[in-house]
Design an enzyme around this catalytic site. Structure first.
Site, PDB file in Angstrom:
ATOM      1  N   ARG A 167      50.765-120.240 -15.966  1.00 32.10           N
ATOM      2  CA  ARG A 167      52.191-119.961 -16.220  1.00 32.10           C
ATOM      3  C   ARG A 167      52.515-120.141 -17.710  1.00 32.10           C
ATOM      4  O   ARG A 167      52.749-119.183 -18.435  1.00 32.10           O
ATOM      5  CB  ARG A 167      53.061-120.876 -15.350  1.00 32.10           C
ATOM      6  N   ASP A 168      52.468-121.361 -18.189  1.00 26.43           N
ATOM      7  CA  ASP A 168      52.878-121.626 -19.578  1.00 26.43           C
ATOM      8  C   ASP A 168      51.947-120.891 -20.540  1.00 26.43           C
ATOM      9  O   ASP A 168      52.374-120.404 -21.589  1.00 26.43           O
ATOM     10  CB  ASP A 168      52.821-123.142 -19.844  1.00 26.43           C
ATOM     11  N   CYS A 225      55.543-120.996 -25.834  1.00 22.34           N
ATOM     12  CA  CYS A 225      56.757-120.598 -25.109  1.00 22.34           C
ATOM     13  C   CYS A 225      57.421-119.465 -25.876  1.00 22.34           C
ATOM     14  O   CYS A 225      57.731-119.618 -27.053  1.00 22.34           O
ATOM     15  CB  CYS A 225      57.717-121.781 -24.981  1.00 22.34           C
ATOM     16  N   HIS A 263      52.679-130.085 -25.862  1.00 23.55           N
ATOM     17  CA  HIS A 263      52.057-128.959 -26.579  1.00 23.55           C
ATOM     18  C   HIS A 263      51.354-129.506 -27.817  1.00 23.55           C
ATOM     19  O   HIS A 263      51.716-130.569 -28.335  1.00 23.55           O
ATOM     20  CB  HIS A 263      53.113-127.915 -26.946  1.00 23.55           C
ATOM     21  N   ASN A 309      49.648-125.600 -24.767  1.00 16.93           N
ATOM     22  CA  ASN A 309      49.657-126.964 -24.237  1.00 16.93           C
ATOM     23  C   ASN A 309      48.390-127.669 -24.688  1.00 16.93           C
ATOM     24  O   ASN A 309      47.398-127.044 -25.031  1.00 16.93           O
ATOM     25  CB  ASN A 309      49.631-126.933 -22.704  1.00 16.93           C
ATOM     26  N   HIS A 356      54.477-133.477 -20.450  1.00 13.20           N
ATOM     27  CA  HIS A 356      54.011-132.110 -20.718  1.00 13.20           C
ATOM     28  C   HIS A 356      54.019-131.929 -22.239  1.00 13.20           C
ATOM     29  O   HIS A 356      55.089-131.862 -22.841  1.00 13.20           O
ATOM     30  CB  HIS A 356      54.998-131.161 -20.015  1.00 13.20           C
TER      31      HIS A 356
HETATM   32  N1  COA Z   1      63.816-113.933 -11.470  1.00 13.80           N
HETATM   33  C1  COA Z   1      63.832-112.598 -11.594  1.00 13.80           C
HETATM   34  N2  COA Z   1      64.880-111.923 -12.087  1.00 13.80           N
HETATM   35  C2  COA Z   1      65.946-112.633 -12.461  1.00 13.80           C
HETATM   36  C3  COA Z   1      65.995-114.020 -12.365  1.00 13.80           C
HETATM   37  C4  COA Z   1      64.865-114.670 -11.838  1.00 13.80           C
HETATM   38  N3  COA Z   1      64.808-115.997 -11.739  1.00 13.80           N
HETATM   39  N4  COA Z   1      67.179-114.445 -12.813  1.00 13.80           N
HETATM   40  C5  COA Z   1      67.874-113.354 -13.188  1.00 13.80           C
HETATM   41  N5  COA Z   1      67.119-112.257 -12.976  1.00 13.80           N
HETATM   42  C6  COA Z   1      67.467-110.872 -13.260  1.00 13.80           C
HETATM   43  C7  COA Z   1      68.819-110.481 -12.755  1.00 13.80           C
HETATM   44  O1  COA Z   1      68.734-110.057 -11.421  1.00 13.80           O
HETATM   45  C8  COA Z   1      69.172-109.346 -13.685  1.00 13.80           C
HETATM   46  O2  COA Z   1      68.442-108.205 -13.309  1.00 13.80           O
HETATM   47  P1  COA Z   1      68.991-106.719 -13.587  1.00 13.80           P
HETATM   48  O3  COA Z   1      69.099-106.592 -15.090  1.00 13.80           O
HETATM   49  O4  COA Z   1      67.939-105.850 -13.015  1.00 13.80           O
HETATM   50  O5  COA Z   1      70.304-106.673 -12.907  1.00 13.80           O
HETATM   51  C9  COA Z   1      68.606-109.809 -15.006  1.00 13.80           C
HETATM   52  O6  COA Z   1      67.548-110.740 -14.673  1.00 13.80           O
HETATM   53  C10 COA Z   1      69.617-110.498 -15.891  1.00 13.80           C
HETATM   54  O7  COA Z   1      70.280-111.478 -15.134  1.00 13.80           O
HETATM   55  P2  COA Z   1      71.318-112.483 -15.760  1.00 13.80           P
HETATM   56  O8  COA Z   1      71.773-113.411 -14.709  1.00 13.80           O
HETATM   57  O9  COA Z   1      72.350-111.702 -16.529  1.00 13.80           O
HETATM   58  O10 COA Z   1      70.425-113.325 -16.717  1.00 13.80           O
HETATM   59  P3  COA Z   1      70.223-113.244 -18.277  1.00 13.80           P
HETATM   60  O11 COA Z   1      70.003-111.903 -18.806  1.00 13.80           O
HETATM   61  O12 COA Z   1      71.286-114.068 -18.851  1.00 13.80           O
HETATM   62  O13 COA Z   1      68.788-113.983 -18.357  1.00 13.80           O
HETATM   63  C11 COA Z   1      67.231-115.475 -17.331  1.00 13.80           C
HETATM   64  C12 COA Z   1      68.595-115.310 -17.916  1.00 13.80           C
HETATM   65  C13 COA Z   1      67.072-116.956 -17.037  1.00 13.80           C
HETATM   66  C14 COA Z   1      67.108-114.667 -16.070  1.00 13.80           C
HETATM   67  C15 COA Z   1      66.148-114.979 -18.291  1.00 13.80           C
HETATM   68  O14 COA Z   1      66.425-115.350 -19.597  1.00 13.80           O
HETATM   69  C16 COA Z   1      64.780-115.506 -17.904  1.00 13.80           C
HETATM   70  O15 COA Z   1      64.210-115.154 -16.882  1.00 13.80           O
HETATM   71  N6  COA Z   1      64.206-116.340 -18.742  1.00 13.80           N
HETATM   72  C17 COA Z   1      62.910-116.887 -18.486  1.00 13.80           C
HETATM   73  C18 COA Z   1      62.722-118.071 -19.319  1.00 13.80           C
HETATM   74  C19 COA Z   1      61.325-118.573 -19.238  1.00 13.80           C
HETATM   75  O16 COA Z   1      60.487-118.180 -18.458  1.00 13.80           O
HETATM   76  N7  COA Z   1      61.042-119.511 -20.118  1.00 13.80           N
HETATM   77  C20 COA Z   1      59.778-120.124 -20.198  1.00 13.80           C
HETATM   78  C21 COA Z   1      59.641-121.265 -19.290  1.00 13.80           C
HETATM   79  S1  COA Z   1      60.528-122.718 -19.747  1.00 13.80           S
HETATM   80 ZN    ZN Z   2      55.384-125.867 -22.073  1.00 13.50          ZN
END
Ligand code: COA
Ligand code: ZN
Length: 304
Positions: A13-14, A239, A208, A248, A206
Site C-alpha cells: 500500500r504505502d 506518500c 519513513h 518506509n 510507522h
Molecule cells: N474510495 C474510492 N473513491 C472515493 C473514495 C474512496 N474512499 N472517497 C471518495 N471517492 C470518490 C468519490 O466517489 C468521487 O468520485 P466521482 O468523482 O467519480 O464522483 C471522488 O472520489 C471525489 O469525491 P470527494 O468526496 O469530492 O472527495 P475529494 O475529491 O475531496 O477527495 C479523497 C478526497 C479522500 C477521496 C481523495 O483525496 C483520496 O482518495 N485521497 C487518498 C489519499 C491517500 O491515499 N493518501 C495516502 C495514504 S495516507
Molecule cells: Zn507512510
C-alpha cells in the site's frame, strides 16, 4: 522465549501507491504472497481511496478477491481515508481497516479534503460501525511528528488524539512519521509518554526513512516498549500527498535488527530477501534495505 514484535508490511500500500509504475492486480497479489511466505504476520495489501487521487491503488477489491480465492490466511489490512473507503473495504471482505487521522489541518486537507476534526468524527462513526461488522480498526495518526504544510507537530496534540481513540475502542493507535522528519529523542519522549498512559499493547509506530532516521527511531520506540511497527519490503514507498516523503523503513532492515536484538518477529530472512528481490524487480525503484547486500551474502554462506 523471546519477546514478540509484530511487523506489518505496508509496502503493497504505502510503497506501491507512490510508484511511477502501476502494478497489475496479479503482480500486487504475487508481492503480498511473497511477503506472507517470509512469515510477516500482517500485511497492508492496499487502500480504498479515490482511483483518481491514487491510480496505483485502483482494483484493491480485486486484490482482496484474488487472495481470498487463493485461500490466503495471513491477516490483511486495508487503508481508508473516509466512510466511502470503509464501505468499500467492508464489501471487499477486509477484516481490518487502517483509518487515517491527522495531527495537522494542513495534511488533513491535502490528504482527505477534511479538517482534523472532521476526520475524527468520521473515524468515530467508522468505529461504531466496525464493532457491529466485526472489523478491527487501526487509527493511524498521520504527521505525528511534523507536517510538510504546517511544520512541527505539538506532541500534546498527538497525545489528545491517541487518548480519544484509545477510549473510543480503536484496536490499535499508530503514530505515523509520514514525512520521515522525526528524530529518536522526540520518538522516545512521545512513545514513553503514551506507553505510560495506555500500555504498549495497542500502540504502534510507522516510520519513513527520508533522513536516514528510520531504524534509529524504531530503536527509540522499542526502548519505550513499543512492539508493533510498520515497514515496507525493500523500503518501497513514499506518500504522494506529502512532499519530500520517501519510503518506509525497510522490512529487510527492521527484521534483521530486531532479530539480532533477540526479538521474535516470526520472519524468515532468507524468504524475506526473495520478497525484497521481487519488490525490486516488479517496481524497478525499490531501494532494498541497507542491510540487504550483507544479509544476502551472509545467508548464502550459511546455506553453503
Ligand atoms: N474510495 C474510492 N473513491 C472515493 C473514495 C474512496 N474512499 N472517497 C471518495 N471517492 C470518490 C468519490 O466517489 C468521487 O468520485 P466521482 O468523482 O467519480 O464522483 C471522488 O472520489 C471525489 O469525491 P470527494 O468526496 O469530492 O472527495 P475529494 O475529491 O475531496 O477527495 C479523497 C478526497 C479522500 C477521496 C481523495 O483525496 C483520496 O482518495 N485521497 C487518498 C489519499 C491517500 O491515499 N493518501 C495516502 C495514504 S495516507
Ligand atoms: Zn507512510
Amino acid at each position: 522465549m523471546s519477546e514478540r514484535v509484530i511487523i506489518t508490511d505496508v509496502g503493497p500500500r504505502d510503497g506501491l501507491q507512490n510508484q511511477p509504475k502501476i502494478l497489475s492486480v496479479e503482480q500486487r497479489v504475487e508481492l503480498v504472497q511473497a511477503i506472507a511466505a517470509a512469515g510477516v504476520p500482517q500485511i497492508e495489501v492496499g487502500s480504498f481511496v479515490s482511483p483518481k487521487a491514487v491510480p496505483a491503488m485502483a482494483g484493491t477489491d480485486l486484490v482482496f478477491a484474488a487472495l481470498d480465492t487463493a485461500g490466503f490466511t495471513v491477516p490483511t489490512i486495508a487503508l481508508i481515508p473516509n466512510m466511502k473507503g470503509y464501505e468499500l473495504a467492508r464489501a471487499a471482505g477486509a477484516k481490518t481497516v487502517t483509518m487515517v487521522l491527522y495531527a495537522s489541518d494542513g495534511m488533513a486537507q491535502k490528504n482527505a479534503a477534511m479538517s482534523m476534526a472532521e476526520a475524527e468524527d468520521v473515524t468515530l462513526k467508522i468505529l461504531a460501525l466496525a464493532k457491529q461488522d466485526g472489523i478491527d480498526v487501526i487509527a493511524t495518526i498521520a504527521v505525528a511528528f511534523a507536517c510538510p504544510f504546517d511544520g512541527p507537530t505539538d506532541p500534546a496534540v498527538v497525545e489528545i488524539i491517541a487518548a480519544k481513540f484509545m477510549a473510543a475502542g480503536a484496536d490499535q493507535v499508530v503514530l505515523a512519521d509520514t514525512i520521515g522528519a522525526a528524530h529518536p529523542q522526540q520518538v522516545r519522549d512521545l512513545t514513553a509518554a503514551l506507553v505510560a498512559r495506555h500500555g504498549a499493547e495497542k500502540l504502534g509506530c510507522h516510520f519513513h526513512d527520508t533522513r536516514a532516521m528510520g531504524l534509529a527511531n524504531v530503536y527509540a520506540a522499542v526502548e519505550s516498549g513499543i512492539r508493533r511497527f510498520d515497514s515496507s519490503i525493500a523500503g518501497l514507498g513514499g506518500c504522494p500527498f506529502a512532499p519530500g516523503a520517501s519510503g518506509n523503513v525497510a522490512t529487510d532492515d527492521i527484521a534483521m535488527m530486531l532479530q539480532q536484538m533477540g526479538f521474535d518477529t516470526g520472519i524468515n530472512l532468507d524468504k524475506l530477501m526473495q520478497a525484497s528481490d521481487l519488490a525490486q524487480a516488479l517496481t524497478g525503484t525499490a531501494p532494498g534495505g541497507r542491510s540487504k547486500a550483507w544479509l544476502q551474502s551472509h545467508l548464502a554462506k550459511q546455506a553453503g
